[in-house]
Scaffold this motif. Structure first.
Motif, mmCIF file in Angstrom:
data_model
loop_
_atom_site.group_PDB
_atom_site.id
_atom_site.type_symbol
_atom_site.label_atom_id
_atom_site.label_comp_id
_atom_site.label_asym_id
_atom_site.label_seq_id
_atom_site.Cartn_x
_atom_site.Cartn_y
_atom_site.Cartn_z
ATOM 1 N N ARG A 1 -3.033 -9.553 19.441
ATOM 2 C CA ARG A 1 -3.873 -9.404 18.246
ATOM 3 C C ARG A 1 -3.063 -9.206 16.969
ATOM 4 O O ARG A 1 -3.443 -9.701 15.910
ATOM 5 C CB ARG A 1 -4.821 -8.236 18.438
ATOM 6 N N PHE A 2 -1.938 -8.483 17.055
ATOM 7 C CA PHE A 2 -1.211 -8.094 15.848
ATOM 8 C C PHE A 2 0.232 -8.594 15.791
ATOM 9 O O PHE A 2 0.918 -8.383 14.792
ATOM 10 C CB PHE A 2 -1.223 -6.565 15.701
ATOM 11 N N GLY A 3 0.678 -9.288 16.805
ATOM 12 C CA GLY A 3 2.072 -9.731 16.868
ATOM 13 C C GLY A 3 2.457 -10.768 15.838
ATOM 14 O O GLY A 3 3.644 -10.951 15.545
ATOM 15 N N ASP A 4 1.473 -11.441 15.256
ATOM 16 C CA ASP A 4 1.788 -12.484 14.269
ATOM 17 C C ASP A 4 1.643 -12.002 12.823
ATOM 18 O O ASP A 4 1.817 -12.795 11.898
ATOM 19 C CB ASP A 4 0.919 -13.715 14.500
ATOM 20 N N ASP B 1 -3.765 5.167 13.664
ATOM 21 C CA ASP B 1 -3.353 3.763 13.606
ATOM 22 C C ASP B 1 -4.533 2.800 13.747
ATOM 23 O O ASP B 1 -4.334 1.589 13.846
ATOM 24 C CB ASP B 1 -2.324 3.471 14.711
ATOM 25 N N ASP B 2 -5.744 3.327 13.733
ATOM 26 C CA ASP B 2 -6.933 2.503 13.964
ATOM 27 C C ASP B 2 -7.588 1.988 12.682
ATOM 28 O O ASP B 2 -8.679 1.428 12.727
ATOM 29 C CB ASP B 2 -7.958 3.280 14.802
ATOM 30 N N SER B 3 -6.921 2.154 11.536
ATOM 31 C CA SER B 3 -7.414 1.612 10.266
ATOM 32 C C SER B 3 -6.368 0.649 9.725
ATOM 33 O O SER B 3 -5.219 0.631 10.185
ATOM 34 C CB SER B 3 -7.655 2.731 9.253
ATOM 35 N N VAL B 4 -6.778 -0.128 8.740
ATOM 36 C CA VAL B 4 -5.844 -1.061 8.116
ATOM 37 C C VAL B 4 -4.621 -0.320 7.589
ATOM 38 O O VAL B 4 -3.482 -0.687 7.876
ATOM 39 C CB VAL B 4 -6.538 -1.856 6.982
ATOM 40 N N VAL B 5 -4.842 0.732 6.827
ATOM 41 C CA VAL B 5 -3.718 1.469 6.237
ATOM 42 C C VAL B 5 -2.855 2.105 7.316
ATOM 43 O O VAL B 5 -1.623 2.041 7.261
ATOM 44 C CB VAL B 5 -4.224 2.516 5.226
ATOM 45 N N GLY B 6 -3.480 2.717 8.302
ATOM 46 C CA GLY B 6 -2.717 3.386 9.352
ATOM 47 C C GLY B 6 -1.843 2.435 10.136
ATOM 48 O O GLY B 6 -0.654 2.701 10.359
ATOM 49 N N LEU B 7 -2.416 1.321 10.570
ATOM 50 C CA LEU B 7 -1.626 0.368 11.345
ATOM 51 C C LEU B 7 -0.580 -0.312 10.473
ATOM 52 O O LEU B 7 0.553 -0.526 10.911
ATOM 53 C CB LEU B 7 -2.518 -0.667 12.031
ATOM 54 N N ALA B 8 -0.926 -0.622 9.240
ATOM 55 C CA ALA B 8 0.064 -1.228 8.332
ATOM 56 C C ALA B 8 1.263 -0.300 8.150
ATOM 57 O O ALA B 8 2.412 -0.756 8.159
ATOM 58 C CB ALA B 8 -0.583 -1.550 6.986
ATOM 59 N N ARG B 9 1.012 0.982 7.990
ATOM 60 C CA ARG B 9 2.110 1.959 7.858
ATOM 61 C C ARG B 9 2.967 1.997 9.119
ATOM 62 O O ARG B 9 4.191 2.060 9.040
ATOM 63 C CB ARG B 9 1.563 3.352 7.569
ATOM 64 N N ARG B 10 2.310 2.010 10.256
ATOM 65 C CA ARG B 10 3.031 2.076 11.533
ATOM 66 C C ARG B 10 3.936 0.852 11.696
ATOM 67 O O ARG B 10 5.108 0.966 12.045
ATOM 68 C CB ARG B 10 2.036 2.153 12.690
ATOM 69 N N LEU B 11 3.403 -0.328 11.449
ATOM 70 C CA LEU B 11 4.195 -1.558 11.590
ATOM 71 C C LEU B 11 5.332 -1.595 10.568
ATOM 72 O O LEU B 11 6.459 -1.979 10.897
ATOM 73 C CB LEU B 11 3.291 -2.774 11.447
ATOM 74 N N ALA B 12 5.047 -1.187 9.336
ATOM 75 C CA ALA B 12 6.085 -1.168 8.297
ATOM 76 C C ALA B 12 7.221 -0.221 8.678
ATOM 77 O O ALA B 12 8.401 -0.533 8.454
ATOM 78 C CB ALA B 12 5.482 -0.776 6.954
ATOM 79 N N ILE C 1 2.497 -8.801 2.678
ATOM 80 C CA ILE C 1 1.905 -9.954 3.365
ATOM 81 C C ILE C 1 1.216 -9.493 4.651
ATOM 82 O O ILE C 1 0.070 -9.856 4.917
ATOM 83 C CB ILE C 1 2.982 -11.022 3.678
ATOM 84 N N ALA C 2 1.898 -8.692 5.447
ATOM 85 C CA ALA C 2 1.333 -8.218 6.712
ATOM 86 C C ALA C 2 0.080 -7.376 6.463
ATOM 87 O O ALA C 2 -0.928 -7.523 7.170
ATOM 88 C CB ALA C 2 2.373 -7.419 7.492
ATOM 89 N N ARG C 3 0.127 -6.501 5.460
ATOM 90 C CA ARG C 3 -1.032 -5.650 5.141
ATOM 91 C C ARG C 3 -2.222 -6.499 4.699
ATOM 92 O O ARG C 3 -3.355 -6.261 5.115
ATOM 93 C CB ARG C 3 -0.637 -4.639 4.073
ATOM 94 N N LEU C 4 -1.969 -7.512 3.872
ATOM 95 C CA LEU C 4 -3.052 -8.390 3.431
ATOM 96 C C LEU C 4 -3.629 -9.195 4.595
ATOM 97 O O LEU C 4 -4.849 -9.392 4.680
ATOM 98 C CB LEU C 4 -2.564 -9.318 2.319
ATOM 99 N N ARG C 5 -2.784 -9.664 5.478
ATOM 100 C CA ARG C 5 -3.261 -10.386 6.664
ATOM 101 C C ARG C 5 -4.121 -9.470 7.528
ATOM 102 O O ARG C 5 -5.184 -9.865 8.016
ATOM 103 C CB ARG C 5 -2.075 -10.919 7.479
ATOM 104 N N LEU C 6 -3.656 -8.253 7.725
ATOM 105 C CA LEU C 6 -4.396 -7.292 8.532
ATOM 106 C C LEU C 6 -5.749 -6.963 7.888
ATOM 107 O O LEU C 6 -6.779 -6.943 8.572
ATOM 108 C CB LEU C 6 -3.558 -6.025 8.709
ATOM 109 N N ALA C 7 -5.757 -6.746 6.594
ATOM 110 C CA ALA C 7 -7.012 -6.427 5.887
ATOM 111 C C ALA C 7 -7.995 -7.599 5.956
ATOM 112 O O ALA C 7 -9.198 -7.386 6.140
ATOM 113 C CB ALA C 7 -6.715 -6.070 4.432
ATOM 114 N N SER C 8 -7.492 -8.814 5.852
ATOM 115 C CA SER C 8 -8.370 -9.989 5.960
ATOM 116 C C SER C 8 -9.014 -10.075 7.328
ATOM 117 O O SER C 8 -10.198 -10.382 7.452
ATOM 118 C CB SER C 8 -7.590 -11.275 5.677
ATOM 119 N N ARG C 9 -8.234 -9.806 8.352
ATOM 120 C CA ARG C 9 -8.771 -9.850 9.721
ATOM 121 C C ARG C 9 -9.812 -8.746 9.921
ATOM 122 O O ARG C 9 -10.841 -8.977 10.551
ATOM 123 C CB ARG C 9 -7.652 -9.708 10.727
#
Length: 182
Positions: free
Chosen positions: A27-30, A51-62, A170-178
């Motif tokens: 789901r999030f590897g790309d 990590d279950d919100s856009v901001v939380g997961l974006a922070r974790r991945l970053a 870019i990753a945060r915007l992609r995640l938010a769009s999804r």
């Protein structure tokens, strides 16, 4: 200016913390261009409800990419295509990259603009040994070209950090769009 899809409280469904490793990476590897190891490392660290919100997961991945060594960071930067470059012209972009570049009008460049992108791509790669990366959503090709020229004056360390910051965006915007499309 906030993107219409970037609500910080936007939950992700299904909750990332409830996915198994394989489903999480699928789901999030790309989100980070051709770099699923970032999602794998985030899952391996253990995910929680934060990590279950856009901001939380974006922070974790970053945080995973920020903690990576310089060689790994450079590999992520180098996974990005040139803007309006050969891969775009040949139709070889990922779906996300193709949509993002088209949204910025890079698929409608005049011959003069394409020549300018080609010159800037070559100059940038010669100076930094990686492609110019910018989150193009919300920008037009004129703003992108201006940023391209301005960033050629950066030091290599400044530009590596700027590229990583743009990749996070870019990753945060992609995640938010999804999340908005759920």
């Amino acid at each position: 200016m906030a993107d219409r899809h970037s609500s910080p409280a936007l939950p992700l469904r299904p909750a990332p913390s409830r996915l198994n490793r394989e489903a999480f990476i699928a789901r999030f590897g790309d989100l980070y261009e051709c770099s699923p190891w970032i999602a794998a490392a985030a899952w391996d660290q253990g995910l929680g409800s934060d990590d279950d919100s856009v901001v939380g997961l974006a922070r974790r991945l970053a945080a995973v990419l920020d903690a990576a060594d310089e060689a790994a960071q450079l590999a992520v930067i180098r996974a990005h295509p040139d803007l309006a470059g050969k891969a775009a012209l040949a139709g070889e972009l990922t779906d996300d990259s193709r949509n993002e570049q088209a949204g910025a009008g890079l698929d409608q460049c005049s011959p003069e603009e394409l020549a300018r992108f080609t010159r800037l791509n070559a100059a940038y790669r010669a100076r930094f040994a990686f492609p110019f990366v910018i989150a193009v959503r919300g920008k037009d090709r004129h703003a992108i070209l201006a940023a391209f020229e301005a960033r050629l004056d950066h030091t290599p360390d400044e530009e590596r950090r700027t590229a990583i910051d743009q990749i996070h965006r870019i990753a945060r915007l992609r995640l938010a769009s999804r999340a908005a499309a759920q």
